[in-house]
Scaffold this motif. Structure first.
Motif, PDB file in Angstrom:
ATOM      1  N   SER A 195       0.821  -1.205   0.000  1.00 21.48           N
ATOM      2  CA  SER A 195       0.000   0.000   0.000  1.00 21.48           C
ATOM      3  C   SER A 195       0.855   1.256   0.000  1.00 21.48           C
ATOM      4  O   SER A 195       2.038   1.225   0.355  1.00 21.48           O
ATOM      5  N   GLN A 196       0.219   2.348  -0.398  1.00 20.70           N
ATOM      6  CA  GLN A 196       0.881   3.649  -0.454  1.00 20.70           C
ATOM      7  C   GLN A 196      -0.149   4.721  -0.110  1.00 20.70           C
ATOM      8  O   GLN A 196      -1.210   4.775  -0.724  1.00 20.70           O
ATOM      9  N   ARG A 223       8.412  -5.702  -4.544  1.00 17.22           N
ATOM     10  CA  ARG A 223       9.206  -4.464  -4.632  1.00 17.22           C
ATOM     11  C   ARG A 223       8.765  -3.615  -5.823  1.00 17.22           C
ATOM     12  O   ARG A 223       8.635  -2.389  -5.720  1.00 17.22           O
ATOM     13  N   THR A 224       8.533  -4.263  -6.960  1.00 20.87           N
ATOM     14  CA  THR A 224       8.118  -3.548  -8.169  1.00 20.87           C
ATOM     15  C   THR A 224       6.782  -2.848  -7.960  1.00 20.87           C
ATOM     16  O   THR A 224       6.618  -1.682  -8.338  1.00 20.87           O
ATOM     17  N   VAL A 225       5.826  -3.524  -7.346  1.00 22.41           N
ATOM     18  CA  VAL A 225       4.525  -2.907  -7.073  1.00 22.41           C
ATOM     19  C   VAL A 225       4.707  -1.725  -6.124  1.00 22.41           C
ATOM     20  O   VAL A 225       4.116  -0.660  -6.321  1.00 22.41           O
ATOM     21  N   GLY A 226       5.547  -1.882  -5.118  1.00 19.60           N
ATOM     22  CA  GLY A 226       5.830  -0.776  -4.200  1.00 19.60           C
ATOM     23  C   GLY A 226       6.412   0.418  -4.936  1.00 19.60           C
ATOM     24  O   GLY A 226       6.031   1.577  -4.686  1.00 19.60           O
ATOM     25  N   ARG A 228       5.655   5.763  -7.503  1.00 18.75           N
ATOM     26  CA  ARG A 228       5.648   6.590  -8.709  1.00 18.75           C
ATOM     27  C   ARG A 228       4.268   7.238  -8.901  1.00 18.75           C
ATOM     28  O   ARG A 228       4.168   8.426  -9.240  1.00 18.75           O
ATOM     29  N   LEU A 229       3.207   6.467  -8.654  1.00 18.34           N
ATOM     30  CA  LEU A 229       1.842   6.994  -8.730  1.00 18.34           C
ATOM     31  C   LEU A 229       1.682   8.156  -7.753  1.00 18.34           C
ATOM     32  O   LEU A 229       1.153   9.213  -8.096  1.00 18.34           O
ATOM     33  N   LYS A 230       2.176   7.978  -6.535  1.00 19.52           N
ATOM     34  CA  LYS A 230       2.126   9.033  -5.517  1.00 19.52           C
ATOM     35  C   LYS A 230       2.834  10.298  -6.013  1.00 19.52           C
ATOM     36  O   LYS A 230       2.267  11.396  -5.953  1.00 19.52           O
ATOM     37  N   ASP A 231       4.029  10.138  -6.522  1.00 20.03           N
ATOM     38  CA  ASP A 231       4.796  11.290  -7.003  1.00 20.03           C
ATOM     39  C   ASP A 231       4.074  12.028  -8.128  1.00 20.03           C
ATOM     40  O   ASP A 231       4.001  13.251  -8.135  1.00 20.03           O
ATOM     41  N   LEU A 232       3.528  11.287  -9.066  1.00 25.28           N
ATOM     42  CA  LEU A 232       2.842  11.896 -10.202  1.00 25.28           C
ATOM     43  C   LEU A 232       1.578  12.640  -9.770  1.00 25.28           C
ATOM     44  O   LEU A 232       1.321  13.768 -10.222  1.00 25.28           O
ATOM     45  N   VAL A 233       0.776  11.998  -8.924  1.00 27.67           N
ATOM     46  CA  VAL A 233      -0.487  12.613  -8.511  1.00 27.67           C
ATOM     47  C   VAL A 233      -0.220  13.826  -7.613  1.00 27.67           C
ATOM     48  O   VAL A 233      -0.850  14.869  -7.780  1.00 27.67           O
ATOM     49  N   GLU A 234       0.718  13.695  -6.690  1.00 25.70           N
ATOM     50  CA  GLU A 234       0.987  14.808  -5.774  1.00 25.70           C
ATOM     51  C   GLU A 234       1.635  15.991  -6.498  1.00 25.70           C
ATOM     52  O   GLU A 234       1.498  17.125  -6.060  1.00 25.70           O
TER      53      GLU A 234
END
Length: 134
Positions: free
Chosen positions: A11-12, A118-121, A126-132
């Protein structure tokens, strides 16, 4: 390889509205931007399926229909022909939202499973960085 299917949740927390995250993540054009573990290049849409070039080779992906519940479940048909169901949820969190991805150990050694986790993490980070950043 184990004969029992093992599941682990990755999760993230993302500091954004759950709907914003869901809308970004569910747009298949964005898959190569954040989901490198699945899509290394732009997706090809064939009816209700996507064909993507993944690190495993060409795979077919079918997402659940767009919904108001933050469900991004998708089935991935591997080059071997095996279909793996990947439950993914975007849920409300006190700091915005949390994306939870269930990873299953199907046709993977323990080492390959750890690599997938690890890849999913990394993909969720990356999703977090892009959205934020938007």
């Amino acid at each position: 390889m184990s004969t029992d299917v093992v599941s682990r949740h990755v999760s993230q927390v993302i500091h954004a509205d759950p709907r914003v995250i869901y809308d970004f993540a569910s747009d298949v054009r964005n898959l190569p931007r954040w989901a490198a573990g699945l899509a290394k290049s732009p997706v090809v849409i064939q009816g209700d399926e996507l064909v993507v070039e993944s690190p495993m080779g060409a795979v077919t992906v079918r997402f659940v229909p767009t919904n108001e519940f933050g469900v991004l479940d998708h089935d991935v048909t591997l080059p071997s022909g095996t279909t793996v169901n990947n439950p993914v949820r975007v849920i409300a969190h006190p700091d915005g939202a949390e994306v939870i991805f269930t990873v299953r150990q199907i046709e993977l050694t323990d080492e390959e499973f750890e690599r997938d986790l690890r890849t999913v993490g990394e993909d969720l980070a990356r999703l977090k960085d892009l959205v934020e950043a938007s």
